[in-house]
Scaffold this motif. Structure first.
Motif, mmCIF file in Angstrom:
data_model
loop_
_atom_site.group_PDB
_atom_site.id
_atom_site.type_symbol
_atom_site.label_atom_id
_atom_site.label_comp_id
_atom_site.label_asym_id
_atom_site.label_seq_id
_atom_site.Cartn_x
_atom_site.Cartn_y
_atom_site.Cartn_z
ATOM 1 N N MET A 68 71.056 71.060 74.206
ATOM 2 C CA MET A 68 70.721 69.607 74.646
ATOM 3 C C MET A 68 70.763 68.613 73.798
ATOM 4 O O MET A 68 70.482 68.794 72.822
ATOM 5 C CB MET A 68 69.247 70.000 75.373
ATOM 6 N N GLY A 69 70.738 67.343 74.453
ATOM 7 C CA GLY A 69 70.620 66.151 73.512
ATOM 8 C C GLY A 69 71.764 65.765 72.670
ATOM 9 O O GLY A 69 72.708 66.553 72.294
ATOM 10 N N LYS A 70 71.437 64.687 72.055
ATOM 11 C CA LYS A 70 72.541 64.254 71.195
ATOM 12 C C LYS A 70 72.229 64.596 69.745
ATOM 13 O O LYS A 70 70.955 64.511 69.414
ATOM 14 C CB LYS A 70 72.247 62.351 71.264
ATOM 15 N N SER A 71 73.152 64.597 69.048
ATOM 16 C CA SER A 71 72.762 64.847 67.560
ATOM 17 C C SER A 71 71.901 63.967 66.731
ATOM 18 O O SER A 71 71.916 62.945 66.550
ATOM 19 C CB SER A 71 74.328 65.125 66.697
ATOM 20 N N LEU A 72 71.037 64.685 65.869
ATOM 21 C CA LEU A 72 70.089 63.799 64.987
ATOM 22 C C LEU A 72 70.722 63.245 64.016
ATOM 23 O O LEU A 72 70.429 62.374 63.353
ATOM 24 C CB LEU A 72 69.125 64.746 64.371
ATOM 25 N N ARG A 73 72.081 63.731 63.502
ATOM 26 C CA ARG A 73 72.907 63.280 62.470
ATOM 27 C C ARG A 73 73.472 61.815 62.731
ATOM 28 O O ARG A 73 73.885 61.134 61.829
ATOM 29 C CB ARG A 73 74.238 64.258 62.205
ATOM 30 N N GLU A 74 73.340 61.587 64.017
ATOM 31 C CA GLU A 74 73.782 60.170 64.533
ATOM 32 C C GLU A 74 72.716 59.131 64.684
ATOM 33 O O GLU A 74 72.851 57.972 64.771
ATOM 34 C CB GLU A 74 74.204 60.139 66.140
ATOM 35 N N VAL A 75 71.310 59.629 64.068
ATOM 36 C CA VAL A 75 70.549 58.539 63.860
ATOM 37 C C VAL A 75 70.725 57.635 62.780
ATOM 38 O O VAL A 75 71.304 58.239 61.697
ATOM 39 C CB VAL A 75 69.090 59.331 63.959
ATOM 40 N N ASN A 76 70.364 56.395 63.074
ATOM 41 C CA ASN A 76 71.018 55.589 61.858
ATOM 42 C C ASN A 76 69.902 55.722 60.723
ATOM 43 O O ASN A 76 69.055 55.932 60.794
ATOM 44 C CB ASN A 76 71.366 54.103 62.356
ATOM 45 N N ARG A 77 70.383 54.944 59.541
ATOM 46 C CA ARG A 77 69.747 54.689 58.191
ATOM 47 C C ARG A 77 68.358 54.010 58.566
ATOM 48 O O ARG A 77 67.444 54.287 58.268
ATOM 49 C CB ARG A 77 70.540 54.105 57.302
ATOM 50 N N GLU A 78 68.432 52.887 59.353
ATOM 51 C CA GLU A 78 67.168 52.045 59.507
ATOM 52 C C GLU A 78 66.066 52.998 60.138
ATOM 53 O O GLU A 78 65.152 52.942 59.735
ATOM 54 C CB GLU A 78 67.549 50.921 60.372
ATOM 55 N N THR A 79 66.633 53.859 61.089
ATOM 56 C CA THR A 79 65.563 54.647 61.604
ATOM 57 C C THR A 79 64.981 55.720 60.721
ATOM 58 O O THR A 79 63.639 56.068 60.822
ATOM 59 C CB THR A 79 66.040 55.526 63.024
#
Length: 388
Positions: A68-79
Motif C-alpha cells: 500500500m501507499g507511495k514509497s518513502l524513498r520519494e520523500v524530499n530532502r527538506e522533509t
C-alpha cells in the motif's frame, strides 16, 4: 568494496507536484510542532557540561504494509531535514542502491526503504520527537502502519538526556501518545532484557501485523565498551593527515571494514573532529552501520547489520578482533521464521574466542506475540592471549 565519497550519490528527488505540496505543508507544521515541544521540553541548563559523550544509541524502526501507499524513498530532502531536526541531528551525506537509501547523520545513521525506516542516533538526540511527524508523512503517502520498534541500551550518562528520554517510562508515555492506525493512540508493549543493575536493554513494540509473520528479517547489534587504547587512537584525527579523505581511510583500515562488510558493499563514512567515526555500507537489501566513540574514559563502538546469514560467529569474531573491547553486549531481534534459518544464534554462545576469550555473563530472551523474538547476551573479557 566501493568507497562512496562524501555527498556522492545524492540524487534529486523526483516526486509529483501533489507530493511536493504535501511535504511542504508538513514542513511548515513541523515548525509549529517544534515550537510546541520546546515549551514542554525538559532542556538542561546550557551552562552544565555533559559528563561525557553518550555512545550507546537509541534505535527506531517503523514498518509499513509493502502493498500500500507511495514509497518513502520519494520523500524530499527538506522533509527529512524537518524530521531529523526534531531529533536534533542533521544529514551529512547520502548514498543509495536499488533497494534503499543510507544517510550518515551528525549523530549516527538513517536507512530508508520503500516501506520501512530505520533511524539510529547517539548522544543527547531526541529521537522519539520525530515520530509524530514521521507517521504523519507516511499517512499522507497512503502508507499503512504495521510495526514500530523503539529500543536502546541503558545510558552511560542518563542525567544528560533530554525530554522525552529522561527515563524509559517517559519514553513509553511519549510514544503511546503518538497517533496510530485509524487515528488512535499507539498500543504497544514494553520489555526489559538483562540485569537492571548492569547492562540491560529496553524494548517497546507496537505490532499491527495481525497474523504470524513469515519474514526472514533480523537485526544483529554488537555494542562494545572499553576499547583497546591503541584501537581508540586510530579514530582521532592525526595532524599529519590534512585531507579528510585520508583521515577516513586511516579509520577505515583500523576498523578492518573489508573484513566486516561484504566485498560488493558500497561504503559512505565520516571522520569527525577531533575524534569519532561513522560508517554506512550497503550490499543489496542489507545495511551495515558502524559508530565509534574513542574517548578512553567512555570508549564505545557499535556494529549493526540486517544481513541474512545462517551463522554470525565469524562476523562477531572479526568485529571483536578489530576493536578488542573489555566487554560487549549483543542483541538479535528477529521474526521466528528468521530464527529457524539461523544455524548459530550469536546470543547463545557461552564464550567467544577472538584473540582473547570472552565469557558470557548474562543471557535474556523474550517473545512478543507469537512471531517476534528479542535476545540479548553480555560478555566480558576473561583473559588476554593475543593482541591480534
Amino acid at each position: 568494496m566501493q568507497h562512496q565519497q562524501q555527498n556522492g550519490g545524492i540524487q534529486p528527488d523526483h516526486v509529483q507536484v501533489q507530493d511536493q505540496q504535501q511535504d511542504q505543508q508538513q514542513v511548515l507544521e513541523h515548525t509549529q510542532q517544534k515550537a510546541g515541544e520546546a515549551i514542554v521540553s525538559e532542556a538542561k541548563d546550557a551552562s552544565v557540561v555533559p559528563a561525557g559523550f553518550e555512545g550507546p544509541e537509541k534505535i527506531l524502526e517503523i514498518d509499513f504494509n509493502p502493498s500500500m501507499g507511495k514509497s518513502l524513498r520519494e520523500v524530499n530532502r527538506e522533509t527529512w531535514d524537518a524530521i531529523l531536526d526534531l531529533a536534533r541531528c542533521q544529514i551529512l551525506s547520502k548514498m543509495s542502491n536499488e533497494f534503499l537509501d543510507a544517510y550518515v547523520l551528525s549523530e549516527s545513521s538513517l536507512f530508508v526503504y520503500s516501506h520501512k525506516v530505520f533511524i539510529k542516533t547517539c548522544g543527547t538526540t531526541t529521537l522519539l520527537r520525530c515520530l509524530p511527524l514521521l507517521l504523519k508523512v507516511a499517512e499522507s503517502r497512503g502508507l499503512e502502519l504495521q510495526w514500530i520498534g523503539y529500543t536502546r541500551k541503558n545510558f552511560i550518562f542518563p542525567d544528560d538526556q533530554e525530554f522525552p528520554h529522561s527515563s524509559f517510562a517517559q519514553e513509553i508515555e511519549y510514544t503511546k501518545k503518538c497517533r496510530g492506525p485509524q487515528g488512535g493512540a499507539l498500543n504497544g508493549g514494553a520489555y526489559i532484557l538483562g540485569d537492571l543493575l548492569a547492562d540491560h536493554w529496553y524494548v517497546y513494540v507496537a505490532d499491527y501485523c495481525g497474523d504470524a509473520n513469515q519474514s526472514s528479517e533480523r537485526n544483529v547489534n554488537i555494542m562494545m565498551y572499553d576499547l583497546d587504547i591503541d584501537v581508540c587512537q586510530g579514530f582521532y584525527r592525526q595532524p599529519e593527515l590534512d585531507l579528510e579523505a585520508d583521515a577516513q581511510r586511516a579509520a577505515y583500515e583500523v576498523a578492518k571494514i573489508n573484513d566486516l562488510c561484504g566485498p560488493d558493499a558500497i561504503v559512505d563514512d565520516r571522520m569527525f573532529e577531533p575524534c569519532g567515526y561513522s560508517l554506512n555500507a550497503l550490499q543489496d537489501e542489507s545495511f551495515y552501520t558502524l559508530h565509534v566513540t574513542p574517548e578512553p574514559e567512555y570508549s564505545y563502538a557499535s556494529f549493526e547489520t540486517n544481513l541474512e546469514i545462517s551463522d554470525y560467529t565469524d562476523l562477531l569474531t572479526k568485529t571483536l578482533r578489530a576493536f578488542r573491547p573489555k566487554r560487549f553486549a549483543i542483541t538479535m531481534f528477529a521474526d521466528e521464521a528468521a530464527l529457524e534459518k539461523i544455524r548459530q544464534c550469536p546470543t547463545q554462545l557461552t564464550s567467544v574466542a577472538a584473540g582473547c576469550t570472552y565469557r558470557r555473563e548474562t543471557q535474556s530472551t523474550t517473545s512478543i506475540r507469537a512471531d517476534y523474538a528479542c535476545r540479548m547476551s553480555v560478555y566480558v573479557m576473561e583473559n588476554q592471549t593475543s593482541s591480534s
